[in-house]
Design an enzyme around this catalytic site. Structure first.
Site, PDB file in Angstrom:
ATOM      1  N   GLY A  67       0.853  -1.255   0.003  1.00  0.00           N
ATOM      2  CA  GLY A  67      -0.020   0.055  -0.157  1.00  0.00           C
ATOM      3  C   GLY A  67       1.044   1.159  -0.090  1.00  0.00           C
ATOM      4  O   GLY A  67       1.376   1.711  -0.984  1.00  0.00           O
ATOM      5  N   ILE A  76       3.608   1.922   1.745  1.00  0.00           N
ATOM      6  CA  ILE A  76       5.030   1.870   1.978  1.00  0.00           C
ATOM      7  C   ILE A  76       5.687   2.013   0.493  1.00  0.00           C
ATOM      8  O   ILE A  76       5.409   1.172  -0.312  1.00  0.00           O
ATOM      9  CB  ILE A  76       5.225   0.665   2.678  1.00  0.00           C
ATOM     10  CG1 ILE A  76       4.699   0.556   4.054  1.00  0.00           C
ATOM     11  CG2 ILE A  76       7.036   0.768   3.145  1.00  0.00           C
ATOM     12  CD1 ILE A  76       4.798  -0.717   4.830  1.00  0.00           C
ATOM     13  N   ASP A  80      -1.961 -13.916  -0.488  1.00  0.00           N
ATOM     14  CA  ASP A  80      -1.777 -12.639  -1.000  1.00  0.00           C
ATOM     15  C   ASP A  80      -0.536 -12.211  -0.532  1.00  0.00           C
ATOM     16  O   ASP A  80       0.132 -11.658  -1.368  1.00  0.00           O
ATOM     17  CB  ASP A  80      -2.614 -12.081   0.113  1.00  0.00           C
ATOM     18  CG  ASP A  80      -2.530 -10.413  -0.097  1.00  0.00           C
ATOM     19  OD1 ASP A  80      -3.067  -9.814  -1.100  1.00  0.00           O
ATOM     20  OD2 ASP A  80      -1.715  -9.912   0.764  1.00  0.00           O
ATOM     21  N   LYS A 128       2.917 -11.090  -3.128  1.00  0.00           N
ATOM     22  CA  LYS A 128       3.668  -9.777  -3.127  1.00  0.00           C
ATOM     23  C   LYS A 128       5.153 -10.094  -3.083  1.00  0.00           C
ATOM     24  O   LYS A 128       6.093  -9.460  -3.531  1.00  0.00           O
ATOM     25  CB  LYS A 128       3.237  -9.070  -1.563  1.00  0.00           C
ATOM     26  CG  LYS A 128       1.943  -8.628  -1.729  1.00  0.00           C
ATOM     27  CD  LYS A 128       1.502  -8.013  -0.319  1.00  0.00           C
ATOM     28  CE  LYS A 128       0.055  -7.399  -0.391  1.00  0.00           C
ATOM     29  NZ  LYS A 128      -0.530  -7.270   0.871  1.00  0.00           N
TER      30      LYS A 128
END
Length: 375
Positions: free
Chosen positions: A82, A84, A149, A153
């Site tokens: 998000g 960062i 998820d 990433k």
């Protein structure tokens, strides 16, 4: 308009922002926008993880023979963690460095849940219900609680950090569904807590990675990252340890990163290779770690002896064997083995044999300890 082609075919539009998610229509939008000479900003981690190689090839194709100042840009800061700025940092801050390890709390839903289990004594079911009530968990939370998820990433971070492309299915992934309050009792007695982490390491030219709950000691900076906050620690030869902490999900952090990417393009900032160059590093599925193993058992004679025999058989050295007073009544007895540093392949074999013992009740739970010098 509600017609995608109205945007893709409008020559007055320079930048297309894709935040619809998914890997079907979103893929068509992204590829067609790039083909039509439009810069793309996206927050779609699933699309990038699934189609990273295709996106990279397409960006190189549309920019072939272009001068650097004229290249079409593909920006995706919002896709990982998000708000960062971890993507930009990996693209610009480490070209002259060697990243040795990435360890990150990269899923806000699960970190919120585990904070509740640790701090507030919630059960897994109670923590999930609270996360759903506050909007952190989807109606089907499998992608979050199963670690998938975080794995998407981690794949993107591994490409940026190490120049390797790995199939997601080849990254070992364990979610948080098997964690219980008993594990937090043991973690506290050891002086730490448990976090769901995405971890990648570079050792002797090889890269390994995994997503798993991990024991983290209270002296570790990641242990105090709570609720829906994300954090990524990068350990490198020159900068040693750098930790990026911030809001990893939600509309405002995601929107902020998207707007920053738009502003970057508008200023003329150029990233010719959005995923950094490929390298000669090899991906391997085995890694070494200290491990935590919890076994639920029925009381019979000879358990300690069998533990020693099984561990010796697979080269697993026992650091300590722990048993807290019974919690939850008879039938809920468990004990924990903490190993010395050993390969995950040896640990898997030992765990499989433990689960075949007639005194072991149900599946064993095991997880890595983040640092080899954890005590």
């Amino acid at each position: 308009t509600d017609q995608v082609d109205d945007i893709l075919n409008d020559s007055s539009i320079d930048i297309v922002v894709e935040v619809m998610g998914g890997t079907t229509l979103a893929k068509d939008v992204v590829f067609n926008a790039l083909s039509n000479g439009k810069h793309v900003v996206t927050a779609n981690k699933a699309l990038i993880a699934d189609c990273l190689g295709e996106i990279e090839s397409h960006v190189l194709t549309v920019n072939k023979d272009k001068q650097p100042a004229d290249t079409i840009q593909f920006k995706y800061e919002a896709a990982v963690c998000g708000g960062i700025p971890i993507i930009n940092s990996l693209q610009s801050d480490y070209p002259g460095d060697q990243i040795e390890m990435i360890a990150g709390i990269i899923n806000g839903c699960t970190n919120f849940m585990l904070t509740g289990m640790d701090r507030d004594g919630l059960t897994y079911e109670e923590a999930l219900a609270q996360a759903a009530e506050l909007g952190y968990a989807e109606a089907d939370p499998t992608l979050d609680v199963g670690g998938f998820d975080a794995r998407s990433k981690l794949k993107i971070l591994m490409r940026l950090a190490y120049g390797i492309e790995v199939e997601e299915a080849n990254i070992p992934c364990r979610g948080i569904q098997e964690l219980t309050s008993v594990d937090y009792d043991y973690a506290k007695s050891l002086g730490g807590t448990i976090k769901l982490l995405g971890v990648a390491e570079f050792v002797n030219g090889n890269v390994s990675g995994f997503v798993s709950p991990c024991y983290v000691s209270n002296s570790d900076s990641l242990s105090s990252v709570n609720d829906a906050t994300n954090a990524v620690e990068i350990c490198s030869q020159n900068l040693l340890s750098t930790t990026y902490i911030g809001q990893g999900a939600g509309r405002y952090p995601t929107a902020n990163s998207c707007v920053n990417d738009i502003a970057s393009i508008s200023k003329g900032d150029k990233t010719v290779m959005p995923f950094n160059p490929k390298s000669d590093a090899q991906y391997v599925q085995h890694y070494e770690s200290v491990f935590y193993l919890r076994l639920k058992y029925k009381d019979v004679i000879g358990i300690t002896r069998q533990c020693g025999e099984i561990c010796e058989k697979y080269g697993v050295s026992i650091h300590s064997l722990l048993q807290n007073p019974r919690k939850g009544g008879k039938g809920n007895d468990s004990f924990v083995i903490v190993t010395e540093k050993v390969s995950n392949t040896s640990m898997k074999k030992a765990v499989a044999e433990f689960e075949d013992c007639d005194w072991v009740q149900g599946p064993a739970f095991w997880m890595p300890v983040l640092r080899p010098d954890w005590m």
